[in-house]
Structure formats: C-alpha cells, structure tokens
Design an enzyme around this catalytic site. Sequence first.
Site, PDB file in Angstrom:
ATOM      1  N   TYR A  62      16.982  68.822   9.399  1.00 55.18           N
ATOM      2  CA  TYR A  62      16.779  68.214   8.068  1.00 55.18           C
ATOM      3  C   TYR A  62      17.618  68.887   6.992  1.00 55.18           C
ATOM      4  CZ  TYR A  62      13.493  65.100  10.122  1.00 55.18           C
ATOM      5  OH  TYR A  62      12.978  64.104  10.907  1.00 55.18           O
ATOM      6  N   ARG A  65      20.937  67.306   7.107  1.00 57.41           N
ATOM      7  CA  ARG A  65      20.896  65.958   6.512  1.00 57.41           C
ATOM      8  C   ARG A  65      20.764  66.038   4.998  1.00 57.41           C
ATOM      9  NH1 ARG A  65      16.705  62.735   9.955  1.00 57.41           N
ATOM     10  NH2 ARG A  65      17.281  60.965   8.624  1.00 57.41           N
ATOM     11  N   GLN A  97      13.145  52.175   5.373  1.00 58.97           N
ATOM     12  CA  GLN A  97      12.924  53.126   6.452  1.00 58.97           C
ATOM     13  C   GLN A  97      13.794  54.362   6.232  1.00 58.97           C
ATOM     14  OE1 GLN A  97      12.593  50.876  10.506  1.00 58.97           O
ATOM     15  NE2 GLN A  97      14.031  49.737   9.245  1.00 58.97           N
ATOM     16  N   ASN A  98      14.701  54.268   5.281  1.00 60.18           N
ATOM     17  CA  ASN A  98      15.639  55.358   5.030  1.00 60.18           C
ATOM     18  C   ASN A  98      14.973  56.450   4.213  1.00 60.18           C
ATOM     19  OD1 ASN A  98      17.451  53.705   6.307  1.00 60.18           O
ATOM     20  ND2 ASN A  98      18.339  52.901   4.406  1.00 60.18           N
ATOM     21  N   ASP A 100      17.014  58.837   2.738  1.00 58.58           N
ATOM     22  CA  ASP A 100      18.135  59.478   2.039  1.00 58.58           C
ATOM     23  C   ASP A 100      18.062  59.403   0.509  1.00 58.58           C
ATOM     24  OD1 ASP A 100      20.162  56.685   3.223  1.00 58.58           O
ATOM     25  OD2 ASP A 100      18.941  56.831   1.400  1.00 58.58           O
ATOM     26  N   HIS A 115       9.024  55.831   5.537  1.00 54.60           N
ATOM     27  CA  HIS A 115       9.196  56.917   6.511  1.00 54.60           C
ATOM     28  C   HIS A 115       9.375  58.266   5.836  1.00 54.60           C
ATOM     29  CE1 HIS A 115      10.453  53.876   9.852  1.00 54.60           C
ATOM     30  NE2 HIS A 115       9.170  53.887   9.603  1.00 54.60           N
ATOM     31  N   CYS A 123       3.376  71.346   2.476  1.00 59.53           N
ATOM     32  CA  CYS A 123       2.719  72.341   3.335  1.00 59.53           C
ATOM     33  C   CYS A 123       1.956  71.587   4.430  1.00 59.53           C
ATOM     34  CB  CYS A 123       1.736  73.169   2.499  1.00 59.53           C
ATOM     35  SG  CYS A 123       0.544  74.091   3.474  1.00 59.53           S
ATOM     36  N   SER A 188      17.949  47.958  13.233  1.00 60.06           N
ATOM     37  CA  SER A 188      18.013  47.420  14.595  1.00 60.06           C
ATOM     38  C   SER A 188      16.641  46.911  15.040  1.00 60.06           C
ATOM     39  CB  SER A 188      18.502  48.500  15.565  1.00 60.06           C
ATOM     40  OG  SER A 188      17.602  49.600  15.535  1.00 60.06           O
TER      41      SER A 188
HETATM   42  C1  BV8 Z   1       3.470  55.209  14.753  1.00 58.50           C
HETATM   43  C2  BV8 Z   1      11.985  59.403   9.805  1.00 58.50           C
HETATM   44  C3  BV8 Z   1       1.631  55.683  15.990  1.00 58.50           C
HETATM   45  C4  BV8 Z   1      12.588  60.388  10.731  1.00 58.50           C
HETATM   46  C5  BV8 Z   1      11.654  57.596  11.301  1.00 58.50           C
HETATM   47  C6  BV8 Z   1       5.383  56.845  21.904  1.00 58.50           C
HETATM   48  C7  BV8 Z   1       4.806  57.897  21.225  1.00 58.50           C
HETATM   49  C8  BV8 Z   1       4.530  57.825  19.856  1.00 58.50           C
HETATM   50  C9  BV8 Z   1       4.844  56.666  19.153  1.00 58.50           C
HETATM   51  C10 BV8 Z   1       5.437  55.644  19.847  1.00 58.50           C
HETATM   52  C11 BV8 Z   1       5.701  55.702  21.194  1.00 58.50           C
HETATM   53  N1  BV8 Z   1       6.288  54.531  21.576  1.00 58.50           N
HETATM   54  C12 BV8 Z   1       6.405  53.723  20.492  1.00 58.50           C
HETATM   55  C13 BV8 Z   1       5.878  54.376  19.454  1.00 58.50           C
HETATM   56  C14 BV8 Z   1       5.825  53.889  18.119  1.00 58.50           C
HETATM   57  C15 BV8 Z   1       7.050  54.477  17.413  1.00 58.50           C
HETATM   58  C16 BV8 Z   1       8.229  53.589  17.720  1.00 58.50           C
HETATM   59  O1  BV8 Z   1       8.299  52.482  17.230  1.00 58.50           O
HETATM   60  N2  BV8 Z   1       9.125  54.112  18.557  1.00 58.50           N
HETATM   61  C17 BV8 Z   1      10.302  53.329  18.932  1.00 58.50           C
HETATM   62  C18 BV8 Z   1      11.464  54.302  19.171  1.00 58.50           C
HETATM   63  C19 BV8 Z   1       9.952  52.507  20.154  1.00 58.50           C
HETATM   64  N3  BV8 Z   1       6.729  54.434  16.005  1.00 58.50           N
HETATM   65  C20 BV8 Z   1       6.198  55.527  15.454  1.00 58.50           C
HETATM   66  O2  BV8 Z   1       6.064  56.592  16.024  1.00 58.50           O
HETATM   67  C21 BV8 Z   1       5.714  55.345  14.024  1.00 58.50           C
HETATM   68  N4  BV8 Z   1       4.370  55.776  13.985  1.00 58.50           N
HETATM   69  O3  BV8 Z   1       3.654  54.210  15.403  1.00 58.50           O
HETATM   70  O4  BV8 Z   1       2.328  55.862  14.761  1.00 58.50           O
HETATM   71  C22 BV8 Z   1       0.260  56.054  15.748  1.00 58.50           C
HETATM   72  C23 BV8 Z   1      -0.709  55.064  15.784  1.00 58.50           C
HETATM   73  C24 BV8 Z   1      -2.008  55.429  15.615  1.00 58.50           C
HETATM   74  C25 BV8 Z   1      -2.331  56.765  15.381  1.00 58.50           C
HETATM   75  C26 BV8 Z   1      -1.319  57.741  15.328  1.00 58.50           C
HETATM   76  C27 BV8 Z   1      -0.024  57.395  15.509  1.00 58.50           C
HETATM   77  C28 BV8 Z   1       6.516  56.216  13.078  1.00 58.50           C
HETATM   78  C29 BV8 Z   1       7.922  55.691  13.017  1.00 58.50           C
HETATM   79  C30 BV8 Z   1       8.677  56.464  11.942  1.00 58.50           C
HETATM   80  C31 BV8 Z   1       9.624  57.416  12.632  1.00 58.50           C
HETATM   81  N5  BV8 Z   1      10.460  58.030  11.599  1.00 58.50           N
HETATM   82  N6  BV8 Z   1      12.344  58.106  10.307  1.00 58.50           N
HETATM   83  C32 BV8 Z   1      13.966  60.712  10.275  1.00 58.50           C
HETATM   84  O5  BV8 Z   1      14.620  59.832   9.675  1.00 58.50           O
HETATM   85  O6  BV8 Z   1      14.387  61.829  10.551  1.00 58.50           O
HETATM   86  S1  BV8 Z   1      12.320  56.308  12.139  1.00 58.50           S
HETATM   87  C33 BV8 Z   1      14.021  56.401  11.929  1.00 58.50           C
HETATM   88  O7  BV8 Z   1      14.628  55.712  12.997  1.00 58.50           O
HETATM   89  C34 BV8 Z   1      14.486  55.678  10.721  1.00 58.50           C
HETATM   90  O8  BV8 Z   1      13.634  55.877   9.624  1.00 58.50           O
HETATM   91  C35 BV8 Z   1      14.540  54.261  11.181  1.00 58.50           C
HETATM   92  O9  BV8 Z   1      13.302  53.673  11.020  1.00 58.50           O
HETATM   93  C36 BV8 Z   1      14.771  54.399  12.644  1.00 58.50           C
HETATM   94  C37 BV8 Z   1      16.196  53.983  12.949  1.00 58.50           C
HETATM   95  O10 BV8 Z   1      16.186  52.622  12.811  1.00 58.50           O
HETATM   96  P1  BV8 Z   1      17.242  51.864  11.896  1.00 58.50           P
HETATM   97  O11 BV8 Z   1      17.039  52.200  10.464  1.00 58.50           O
HETATM   98  O12 BV8 Z   1      17.105  50.445  12.293  1.00 58.50           O
HETATM   99  O13 BV8 Z   1      18.658  52.429  12.272  1.00 58.50           O
HETATM  100  P2  BV8 Z   1      19.524  52.045  13.530  1.00 58.50           P
HETATM  101  O14 BV8 Z   1      20.654  53.008  13.577  1.00 58.50           O
HETATM  102  O15 BV8 Z   1      18.628  51.883  14.719  1.00 58.50           O
HETATM  103  O16 BV8 Z   1      20.105  50.583  13.174  1.00 58.50           O
HETATM  104  C38 BV8 Z   1      21.049  50.448  12.123  1.00 58.50           C
HETATM  105  C39 BV8 Z   1      21.409  48.984  12.035  1.00 58.50           C
HETATM  106  O17 BV8 Z   1      22.302  48.819  10.946  1.00 58.50           O
HETATM  107  C40 BV8 Z   1      22.115  48.481  13.286  1.00 58.50           C
HETATM  108  O18 BV8 Z   1      21.576  47.242  13.654  1.00 58.50           O
HETATM  109  C41 BV8 Z   1      23.577  48.333  12.821  1.00 58.50           C
HETATM  110  O19 BV8 Z   1      24.213  47.246  13.446  1.00 58.50           O
HETATM  111  C42 BV8 Z   1      23.394  48.032  11.344  1.00 58.50           C
HETATM  112  N7  BV8 Z   1      24.520  48.392  10.486  1.00 58.50           N
HETATM  113  C43 BV8 Z   1      25.372  49.440  10.605  1.00 58.50           C
HETATM  114  N8  BV8 Z   1      26.246  49.424   9.558  1.00 58.50           N
HETATM  115  C44 BV8 Z   1      25.911  48.361   8.771  1.00 58.50           C
HETATM  116  C45 BV8 Z   1      24.818  47.697   9.359  1.00 58.50           C
HETATM  117  N9  BV8 Z   1      24.262  46.597   8.819  1.00 58.50           N
HETATM  118  C46 BV8 Z   1      24.795  46.135   7.667  1.00 58.50           C
HETATM  119  N10 BV8 Z   1      25.833  46.728   7.035  1.00 58.50           N
HETATM  120  C47 BV8 Z   1      26.428  47.823   7.564  1.00 58.50           C
HETATM  121  N11 BV8 Z   1      27.476  48.386   6.925  1.00 58.50           N
HETATM  122 ZN    ZN Z   2      -0.491  75.478   1.894  1.00 58.22          ZN
END
Ligand code: BV8
Ligand code: ZN
Length: 241
Positions: A62, A65, A97-98, A100, A115, A123, A188
């Site tokens: 982080y 980043r 979701q960003n 930044d 997110h 803390c 995505s």
């Molecule tokens: C939850 C912060 C559950 C971090 C992020 C197993 C265990 C635990 C959970 C899970 C599991 N299996 C599934 C899950 C659920 C999980 C999930 O969905 N996993 C996925 C991988 C399957 N979700 C979670 O864990 C969420 N919490 O479900 O809680 C729960 C339920 C009950 C009780 C307790 C718990 C939490 C999800 C949040 C995770 N944190 N971010 C950090 O940033 O460091 S997610 C992080 O990755 C980003 O925030 C973002 O959301 C994600 C990346 O996705 P995108 O933003 O779409 O980026 P990507 O690169 O994939 O795509 C970019 C797109 O842009 C592409 O399509 C590209 O073509 C396009 N592009 C590129 N350039 C351009 C463009 N488009 C236009 N113009 C351009 N110029």
């Molecule tokens: Zn504290």
Amino acid sequence: MIPPLHLTGSSKVLVLTGAGVSAESGVPTFRGIGGLWEGRRVEEVASPEGFDADPKLVWRFYSLRREGAAKVAPNPGHHALARLEERLGDRFLLATQNVDGLHARSGSRRLVAIHGELFETRCEACSKPFHDEQTYFDDVPRCPTCAARLRPNIVWFGEMLDPAHLSRIGRFIETAGRDLVFFAVGTSGQVYPAAGFVDAAREVGGQCWLVDVDPSEAYAARFDHVVRGPSGSVLPALFGV
Ligand code: BV8
Ligand code: ZN
C-alpha cells in the site's frame, strides 16, 4: 460510434467505476498487472490473512501504491463524471471500486468509495479512519492510543463492505426504478458484490450501459448497451459534458 445517450428530466444515473477509469491517469489496473503484485496474487496480499501473515509486506504494497497515486492526476473521464453530477444533482450517484482518490480530486461529491480509501489509515481495534499520506516501509505502525496495529482503510478480499454504502446504493436503485440508467465503467465485473449491481439495476427495469476498452464477455452479456473505448474519451462524448 457512440450511440446518443437519451436522459430525460426524470432519469436517475448510477455509475460504478473500476480500475479502468484510472488507467489513462497512469494507475495500473488489476487485470493489467495480471492480478499479480511481485509474483503474489492480489487477492492474497489484499486480505486479512495476508496482513496477519506478513503485515510489513502488505504495508509495502500500500505504501508503493500511495507513492504512485500521489504522482497521478484525474483524467477527462473523471472530470466528465464530476460534470454530469453537477448537471444531475441528487439524480446522480457514483460508486467506485477504486481506492486512488482520483474521483474526489476531480470534484465528485456524491461518491461512495465502496472498497475504501488508499490515503486513509485506521487502527485494527479502536480508531476511526484518518487521512494518512505516510508510507510505512520499515515497520508496522502502531496505534498511539491502544498500541494495536494500524492498517490501510481498505476493504480486503473476504471482508464485508460498509453496510451503509451498500444500502445507499440499494436505495438509489430502488427509488429510481425504471428511471434508472446504470453505467459500469472500466471494470471487469469479477469482484462481488459490486459485480452484482447490474443485476439489481435490471431487476428494477433500469437501462444498463457498459463502457470498457476491452469488455469481458460474460459481464458485457448482462448489459443493454456496450460502448467499447477508453473512458477518457467515451465519457465526455457519451454524457455530452
Ligand atoms: C465479500 C481493495 C464476503 C483492495 C478490492 C473467497 C473468499 C473470500 C471472498 C470471496 C471468495 N470468493 C469470492 C469472494 C467474494 C470476493 C470476490 O468477489 N472475489 C472475486 C475475486 C471472485 N469479494 C470479496 O471478498 C468482497 N467481500 O464478498 O465479503 C463476506 C460475506 C459475508 C461475511 C464476510 C465476508 C470484498 C471485495 C473488495 C476487495 N477489495 N479493492 C485494493 O485495491 O488493494 S477489489 C479490487 O479488485 C478493486 O477494488 C476492484 O474492485 C477489483 C479489480 O477489479 P476492476 O476494478 O474491475 O479492475 P480490473 O483490472 O479487473 O478491470 C479493469 C477493466 O478496465 C478491464 O475490463 C479493462 O478492460 C478496463 N480498462 C482498462 N483501461 C481502460 C478500461 N476501460 C475503459 N477505459 C480505459 N482506458
Ligand atoms: Zn487503537
């Protein structure tokens, strides 16, 4: 060729953005880096388990980043969203979701950072998130009040999103109903619950648009309109702002 977007006086616009909207600002996307960072899956590093296993490594992830995000600026896609908000007022909501901070820097106010925020720290035990631009490469910072570990105020994989954020988005979709126009931009559509917003929008009869330079097939299939192109040029043209 961008189809004309027809907004009426009662249209309510919900926009979901992902890493793609910041790509033209120079912020690497998750898919762009192949979901890896220094050879590790982002889902592992950005998780409570990852923090417990190696908090120094996670703070390094982080901190790097924070250094990167401090050097970039909003692009025309961010500015177009801020201008559309100015035009629509409370008929507009932006969920990002960003982490930044670029939407806030371009003037977006009706904004839900579902997110978390890269430039906030909290803390593990007691403190509310606070604005923090510091980097932590040497040791894991401790809370001055209770000495527990400080962590980035980010929603990690496996962690719940803020229920207040989700209910604000849910209420917006419900009250909009058939007047809803939903946009997903630069995501995505792999990460839930954000990836499910399009389904909720369809449920109420909303019109769904996807803007992406290279849309993922499975996600695009759930939209009425798919505009292929970079958000930095598509959004100003599409919104006419
Ligand atoms: C939850 C912060 C559950 C971090 C992020 C197993 C265990 C635990 C959970 C899970 C599991 N299996 C599934 C899950 C659920 C999980 C999930 O969905 N996993 C996925 C991988 C399957 N979700 C979670 O864990 C969420 N919490 O479900 O809680 C729960 C339920 C009950 C009780 C307790 C718990 C939490 C999800 C949040 C995770 N944190 N971010 C950090 O940033 O460091 S997610 C992080 O990755 C980003 O925030 C973002 O959301 C994600 C990346 O996705 P995108 O933003 O779409 O980026 P990507 O690169 O994939 O795509 C970019 C797109 O842009 C592409 O399509 C590209 O073509 C396009 N592009 C590129 N350039 C351009 C463009 N488009 C236009 N113009 C351009 N110029
Ligand atoms: Zn504290």
